[in-house]
Design a protein around this motif. Sequence first.
Motif, PDB file in Angstrom:
ATOM      1  N   ILE A 160      40.949  35.412  42.998  1.00  8.94           N
ATOM      2  CA  ILE A 160      40.040  34.249  42.300  1.00  8.94           C
ATOM      3  C   ILE A 160      40.580  33.932  40.837  1.00  8.94           C
ATOM      4  O   ILE A 160      40.563  32.633  40.490  1.00  8.94           O
ATOM      5  CB  ILE A 160      38.482  34.651  42.383  1.00  8.94           C
ATOM      6  CG1 ILE A 160      38.204  34.460  43.813  1.00  8.94           C
ATOM      7  CG2 ILE A 160      37.841  33.789  41.608  1.00  8.94           C
ATOM      8  CD1 ILE A 160      36.516  35.058  44.182  1.00  8.94           C
ATOM      9  N   ASP A 161      40.753  35.036  40.047  1.00  9.05           N
ATOM     10  CA  ASP A 161      41.312  35.091  38.878  1.00  9.05           C
ATOM     11  C   ASP A 161      42.607  34.192  38.549  1.00  9.05           C
ATOM     12  O   ASP A 161      42.815  33.418  37.911  1.00  9.05           O
ATOM     13  CB  ASP A 161      41.094  36.187  38.139  1.00  9.05           C
ATOM     14  CG  ASP A 161      39.973  36.897  37.793  1.00  9.05           C
ATOM     15  OD1 ASP A 161      38.848  35.973  38.082  1.00  9.05           O
ATOM     16  OD2 ASP A 161      39.821  38.038  37.552  1.00  9.05           O
ATOM     17  N   LYS A 211      34.211  37.329  41.868  1.00 10.75           N
ATOM     18  CA  LYS A 211      35.289  37.659  40.983  1.00 10.75           C
ATOM     19  C   LYS A 211      36.146  38.579  41.653  1.00 10.75           C
ATOM     20  O   LYS A 211      35.733  39.517  42.269  1.00 10.75           O
ATOM     21  CB  LYS A 211      34.786  38.204  39.549  1.00 10.75           C
ATOM     22  CG  LYS A 211      36.026  38.390  38.508  1.00 10.75           C
ATOM     23  CD  LYS A 211      35.368  38.814  37.357  1.00 10.75           C
ATOM     24  CE  LYS A 211      36.541  39.144  36.328  1.00 10.75           C
ATOM     25  NZ  LYS A 211      37.744  39.867  36.701  1.00 10.75           N
ATOM     26  N   SER A 212      37.233  38.246  41.816  1.00  8.44           N
ATOM     27  CA  SER A 212      38.607  39.292  42.229  1.00  8.44           C
ATOM     28  C   SER A 212      39.865  38.784  41.890  1.00  8.44           C
ATOM     29  O   SER A 212      40.094  37.595  41.081  1.00  8.44           O
ATOM     30  CB  SER A 212      38.699  38.869  43.923  1.00  8.44           C
ATOM     31  OG  SER A 212      38.903  37.585  44.349  1.00  8.44           O
ATOM     32  N   ASP A 213      40.903  39.418  41.975  1.00  3.10           N
ATOM     33  CA  ASP A 213      41.965  39.111  41.474  1.00  3.10           C
ATOM     34  C   ASP A 213      42.578  37.706  41.982  1.00  3.10           C
ATOM     35  O   ASP A 213      43.224  36.923  41.140  1.00  3.10           O
ATOM     36  CB  ASP A 213      43.057  40.381  41.736  1.00  3.10           C
ATOM     37  CG  ASP A 213      42.956  41.610  41.012  1.00  3.10           C
ATOM     38  OD1 ASP A 213      41.795  41.600  40.008  1.00  3.10           O
ATOM     39  OD2 ASP A 213      43.366  42.515  41.092  1.00  3.10           O
ATOM     40  N   ARG A 247      37.150  28.971  36.474  1.00  6.02           N
ATOM     41  CA  ARG A 247      36.510  30.102  37.553  1.00  6.02           C
ATOM     42  C   ARG A 247      35.559  29.808  37.675  1.00  6.02           C
ATOM     43  O   ARG A 247      34.712  29.793  38.692  1.00  6.02           O
ATOM     44  CB  ARG A 247      36.694  31.514  37.087  1.00  6.02           C
ATOM     45  CG  ARG A 247      36.217  32.612  38.092  1.00  6.02           C
ATOM     46  CD  ARG A 247      36.601  33.726  37.704  1.00  6.02           C
ATOM     47  NE  ARG A 247      35.744  34.411  36.689  1.00  6.02           N
ATOM     48  CZ  ARG A 247      36.294  35.053  35.718  1.00  6.02           C
ATOM     49  NH1 ARG A 247      37.188  35.731  35.806  1.00  6.02           N
ATOM     50  NH2 ARG A 247      35.359  35.517  34.566  1.00  6.02           N
ATOM     51  N   ARG A 248      34.526  29.389  36.803  1.00  7.60           N
ATOM     52  CA  ARG A 248      33.003  28.759  36.800  1.00  7.60           C
ATOM     53  C   ARG A 248      32.989  27.467  37.631  1.00  7.60           C
ATOM     54  O   ARG A 248      31.968  27.264  38.374  1.00  7.60           O
ATOM     55  CB  ARG A 248      32.299  28.834  35.396  1.00  7.60           C
ATOM     56  CG  ARG A 248      32.188  30.067  34.507  1.00  7.60           C
ATOM     57  CD  ARG A 248      31.125  29.590  33.469  1.00  7.60           C
ATOM     58  NE  ARG A 248      31.847  28.953  32.474  1.00  7.60           N
ATOM     59  CZ  ARG A 248      32.469  29.455  31.607  1.00  7.60           C
ATOM     60  NH1 ARG A 248      32.519  30.618  31.513  1.00  7.60           N
ATOM     61  NH2 ARG A 248      32.979  28.463  30.649  1.00  7.60           N
ATOM     62  N   ASP A 305      47.187  36.931  37.807  1.00 10.15           N
ATOM     63  CA  ASP A 305      46.166  37.678  37.110  1.00 10.15           C
ATOM     64  C   ASP A 305      46.780  39.123  37.009  1.00 10.15           C
ATOM     65  O   ASP A 305      47.271  39.697  37.805  1.00 10.15           O
ATOM     66  CB  ASP A 305      44.900  37.873  37.914  1.00 10.15           C
ATOM     67  CG  ASP A 305      43.734  38.730  37.468  1.00 10.15           C
ATOM     68  OD1 ASP A 305      43.415  38.287  36.195  1.00 10.15           O
ATOM     69  OD2 ASP A 305      43.351  39.529  38.076  1.00 10.15           O
ATOM     70  N   ALA A 319      38.390  31.283  32.304  1.00  9.38           N
ATOM     71  CA  ALA A 319      37.156  31.649  32.544  1.00  9.38           C
ATOM     72  C   ALA A 319      36.275  30.140  33.006  1.00  9.38           C
ATOM     73  O   ALA A 319      35.492  30.353  33.959  1.00  9.38           O
ATOM     74  CB  ALA A 319      36.379  32.086  31.541  1.00  9.38           C
TER      75      ALA A 319
END
Length: 350
Positions: free
Chosen positions: A100-101, A96-98, A88-89, A7, A85
Amino acid sequence: MVTIGADLHKRSHTVVAVDEQGRKLAERTVAATPAGHLELLAWARTRYPERRWALEDCRHLSRRLERDLLLAGEAVVRVPPKLMAGARRGGREPGKSDPIDALAVARAALREPDLPVARLDGPERELRLLVDHRDDLVAERTRAQSRLRWHLHELAPGEEPAPRSLDRAPVLDALAARLAATPGRVAAIAADLVARIRALTSTIDALEREVGGLVADLAPSLLALPGCGPLTAAKLVGETAGIERFRSAAAFARYDGTAPVPVWSANPGRHRLSRGGNRQLNLALHRIAVTQIRLEGRGRDYLAKRLAAGDSKTEAIRALRRRISDEVYRRMRDDQLAQTARQATLALAA
């Protein structure tokens, strides 16, 4: 094989390593600097002998890290943001965080086997930079022309220049002479806009000549396509960024948004217009289609055939655009093979 998802931001990069099942192994955050890139490489090499990198495809943020990784011999794939995206869902961890992304990027790379492989920038990027810069200047000139017309209307209603004439030197010269003899602040501002439009037009024309020379060398076969001028060819080459990235004409059509989307279930097959894909490429293909319709040739004949089969004009143009996409793919492949052969010949001669 370990996949390292990243990310990327202007000031920091966060990476997460996952195994082949998508289980998180480790994470790390470094500064978005050359020293930070070296730190990431050292960290990955000491931990994971077999690895690949998955970078979210945000070119202004990812380009420098991608280039450093490729120069170091690393394998890198590009993950479109929409795939990240979706991953992530579907993840279990909320929020949401770096990290997690970055985890979502890595899992998206595992899920999609046909992601584009990153490569070092070639002449296509230079062409794209020139075309984008010219487009920005054209938009800036259009804004200046609009403001100038309002000032001219205020000074002398009904005596404005003809439409589409404010980029012509004789018209600008006549306006400059007239405004120089007109007192007042409005006339002074209008004269300044005339000078700005003149300078922008000169730069735009020079860029167009430079783009024409570059695209003539990179894509002569594409330039020979009816309806495809130098600027359109340059847009196609620059936005495609290497036709070898696409395994087939169908994959290229999916990328440029001309491949229809299936919308049916238990009924006869139906498809609808794709509103995804690269819209700049789609616009360039539409420009070729409209030009071919205006000219005599295969494009107009194909449109007439589709209309006779019962298609509306909009549907017929979409079908023509899809066929043009296939032809553009074929010609760009030919140009790429010819360029590769030329480079090999020069290397042998050296």
